[in-house]
Design a protein around this motif. Sequence first.
Motif, PDB file in Angstrom:
ATOM      1  N   GLN A 149       0.869  -1.128   0.212  1.00 30.35           N
ATOM      2  CA  GLN A 149       0.067   0.115   0.158  1.00 30.35           C
ATOM      3  C   GLN A 149       0.833   1.441  -0.164  1.00 30.35           C
ATOM      4  O   GLN A 149       0.605   2.204  -0.501  1.00 30.35           O
ATOM      5  CB  GLN A 149      -1.084   0.262   1.201  1.00 30.35           C
ATOM      6  N   LYS A 150       2.145   1.403   0.593  1.00 30.76           N
ATOM      7  CA  LYS A 150       3.042   2.410   0.530  1.00 30.76           C
ATOM      8  C   LYS A 150       3.269   2.503  -0.800  1.00 30.76           C
ATOM      9  O   LYS A 150       3.477   3.780  -1.453  1.00 30.76           O
ATOM     10  CB  LYS A 150       4.167   2.172   1.350  1.00 30.76           C
ATOM     11  N   ALA A 151       3.591   1.421  -1.618  1.00 26.71           N
ATOM     12  CA  ALA A 151       4.104   1.584  -2.828  1.00 26.71           C
ATOM     13  C   ALA A 151       2.798   2.044  -3.710  1.00 26.71           C
ATOM     14  O   ALA A 151       3.056   3.310  -4.723  1.00 26.71           O
ATOM     15  CB  ALA A 151       4.508   0.158  -3.771  1.00 26.71           C
ATOM     16  N   GLU A 152       1.500   1.660  -3.644  1.00 27.85           N
ATOM     17  CA  GLU A 152       0.478   2.149  -4.379  1.00 27.85           C
ATOM     18  C   GLU A 152       0.314   3.658  -3.772  1.00 27.85           C
ATOM     19  O   GLU A 152      -0.155   4.434  -4.953  1.00 27.85           O
ATOM     20  CB  GLU A 152      -0.746   1.358  -4.078  1.00 27.85           C
ATOM     21  N   HIS A 153       0.329   4.331  -2.647  1.00 27.68           N
ATOM     22  CA  HIS A 153       0.197   5.401  -2.157  1.00 27.68           C
ATOM     23  C   HIS A 153       1.160   6.358  -3.133  1.00 27.68           C
ATOM     24  O   HIS A 153       0.718   7.453  -3.662  1.00 27.68           O
ATOM     25  CB  HIS A 153       0.110   5.705  -1.087  1.00 27.68           C
ATOM     26  N   TYR A 154       2.576   5.965  -3.358  1.00 25.75           N
ATOM     27  CA  TYR A 154       3.419   6.625  -4.036  1.00 25.75           C
ATOM     28  C   TYR A 154       3.074   6.588  -5.253  1.00 25.75           C
ATOM     29  O   TYR A 154       3.040   7.691  -6.172  1.00 25.75           O
ATOM     30  CB  TYR A 154       4.760   5.844  -4.093  1.00 25.75           C
ATOM     31  N   GLU A 155       2.483   5.693  -6.006  1.00 27.91           N
ATOM     32  CA  GLU A 155       1.888   5.767  -7.278  1.00 27.91           C
ATOM     33  C   GLU A 155       0.911   6.594  -7.467  1.00 27.91           C
ATOM     34  O   GLU A 155       0.791   7.274  -8.438  1.00 27.91           O
ATOM     35  CB  GLU A 155       1.686   4.330  -7.787  1.00 27.91           C
ATOM     36  N   ILE A 156      -0.088   6.542  -6.719  1.00 27.54           N
ATOM     37  CA  ILE A 156      -1.163   7.360  -6.631  1.00 27.54           C
ATOM     38  C   ILE A 156      -0.832   8.883  -6.622  1.00 27.54           C
ATOM     39  O   ILE A 156      -1.322   9.531  -7.562  1.00 27.54           O
ATOM     40  CB  ILE A 156      -2.219   7.016  -5.536  1.00 27.54           C
ATOM     41  N   ALA A 157       0.050   9.241  -5.737  1.00 30.03           N
ATOM     42  CA  ALA A 157       0.282  10.775  -5.544  1.00 30.03           C
ATOM     43  C   ALA A 157       0.856  11.006  -6.896  1.00 30.03           C
ATOM     44  O   ALA A 157       0.927  12.126  -7.345  1.00 30.03           O
ATOM     45  CB  ALA A 157       1.399  10.601  -4.470  1.00 30.03           C
ATOM     46  N   THR A 158       2.033  10.116  -7.532  1.00 34.13           N
ATOM     47  CA  THR A 158       2.484  10.488  -8.799  1.00 34.13           C
ATOM     48  C   THR A 158       1.678  10.724  -9.786  1.00 34.13           C
ATOM     49  O   THR A 158       1.519  11.729 -10.819  1.00 34.13           O
ATOM     50  CB  THR A 158       3.526   9.373  -9.278  1.00 34.13           C
ATOM     51  N   TYR A 159       0.850   9.674 -10.208  1.00 31.29           N
ATOM     52  CA  TYR A 159      -0.170   9.689 -11.377  1.00 31.29           C
ATOM     53  C   TYR A 159      -0.878  10.648 -11.032  1.00 31.29           C
ATOM     54  O   TYR A 159      -1.470  11.547 -12.306  1.00 31.29           O
ATOM     55  CB  TYR A 159      -0.744   8.409 -11.543  1.00 31.29           C
ATOM     56  N   GLY A 160      -1.544  11.076 -10.017  1.00 29.37           N
ATOM     57  CA  GLY A 160      -2.540  12.380  -9.644  1.00 29.37           C
ATOM     58  C   GLY A 160      -1.912  13.474 -10.118  1.00 29.37           C
ATOM     59  O   GLY A 160      -2.534  14.382 -10.752  1.00 29.37           O
ATOM     60  N   THR A 161      -0.570  13.790  -9.655  1.00 29.05           N
ATOM     61  CA  THR A 161      -0.080  15.073 -10.088  1.00 29.05           C
ATOM     62  C   THR A 161       0.264  15.178 -11.737  1.00 29.05           C
ATOM     63  O   THR A 161       0.027  16.163 -12.421  1.00 29.05           O
ATOM     64  CB  THR A 161       1.201  15.117  -9.314  1.00 29.05           C
ATOM     65  N   LEU A 162       0.705  13.748 -12.212  1.00 30.40           N
ATOM     66  CA  LEU A 162       1.063  14.057 -13.600  1.00 30.40           C
ATOM     67  C   LEU A 162      -0.029  14.008 -14.222  1.00 30.40           C
ATOM     68  O   LEU A 162       0.005  14.784 -15.594  1.00 30.40           O
ATOM     69  CB  LEU A 162       1.927  12.632 -14.109  1.00 30.40           C
ATOM     70  N   ARG A 163      -1.322  13.550 -14.056  1.00 32.59           N
ATOM     71  CA  ARG A 163      -2.501  13.649 -15.028  1.00 32.59           C
ATOM     72  C   ARG A 163      -2.942  15.185 -14.814  1.00 32.59           C
ATOM     73  O   ARG A 163      -3.410  15.805 -15.895  1.00 32.59           O
ATOM     74  CB  ARG A 163      -3.374  12.726 -14.534  1.00 32.59           C
ATOM     75  N   THR A 164      -2.674  15.717 -13.671  1.00 35.08           N
ATOM     76  CA  THR A 164      -3.012  17.351 -13.573  1.00 35.08           C
ATOM     77  C   THR A 164      -2.102  17.953 -14.468  1.00 35.08           C
ATOM     78  O   THR A 164      -2.666  18.903 -15.011  1.00 35.08           O
ATOM     79  CB  THR A 164      -3.141  17.653 -11.961  1.00 35.08           C
ATOM     80  N   PHE A 165      -1.013  17.692 -14.481  1.00 34.56           N
ATOM     81  CA  PHE A 165       0.122  18.490 -15.347  1.00 34.56           C
ATOM     82  C   PHE A 165      -0.282  18.196 -16.855  1.00 34.56           C
ATOM     83  O   PHE A 165      -0.246  19.229 -17.550  1.00 34.56           O
ATOM     84  CB  PHE A 165       1.303  17.926 -15.139  1.00 34.56           C
TER      85      PHE A 165
END
Length: 207
Positions: A149-165
């Motif tokens: 879940q730590k790994a998934e949360h890292y991915e969620i944070a990254t994809y969330g930001t990148l999609r917004t960018f």
Amino acid sequence: MAAEKKTSTSKTTGSKATNSKTTNSKASGTKSDSKQSSISQQMKDSEFHQFFLDELKDIYWAEKHLAKALPKLQKAATSKELAQAFEKHTQETETHIKTIEKVFELLGEKATAKKCDAMEGLIEEANSVISDTDKGTAVRDAGLILSAQKAEHYEIATYGTLRTFAEKMGHEEVTSLLQQTLDNEKETDVALTEIAVNFVNEEASEE
Ligand code: FE
Ligand code: FE
């Protein structure tokens, strides 16, 4: 994340004659060809675009590293539910890798990976869970779920930001591709919580 700042200094010139690959010879679909040509050299030279690319390279490395680690977590898992979840997410992670490659292609960039220290550390932690817990225990599964879940949360944070960018920069197709991966990471996180609640935590508390 060490920024690749070299290109930002050439911002004012705005033209690199050698890099005018507006039509990529690879069959990337009719829609993408028109999108690709809409990315101007001026945009490619912007610091925001360079930062976006840098972060894409980071998550590309992270996904590849995770794809290699997940089968190991699957083997180490005690419950069949968790093992199956890891197996499923290994396949999904392969899709995430291909999706990032598609994103690079849409941006007219070569897919390159840049070492992600965060994911390396998270996988190291997962390996420590395996060495610190006994085989066949629910406690091991509880620890593996936490690590995953730590790994998934890292991915969620990254994809969330990148999609917004991507959305901000007007890359519609890239935005929707990143959104798809983001949704899948969130589903994985929820599925892991369900396994913890339904199959693991109670047993772990009784061991
Ligand atoms: Fe992923
Ligand atoms: Fe994931």
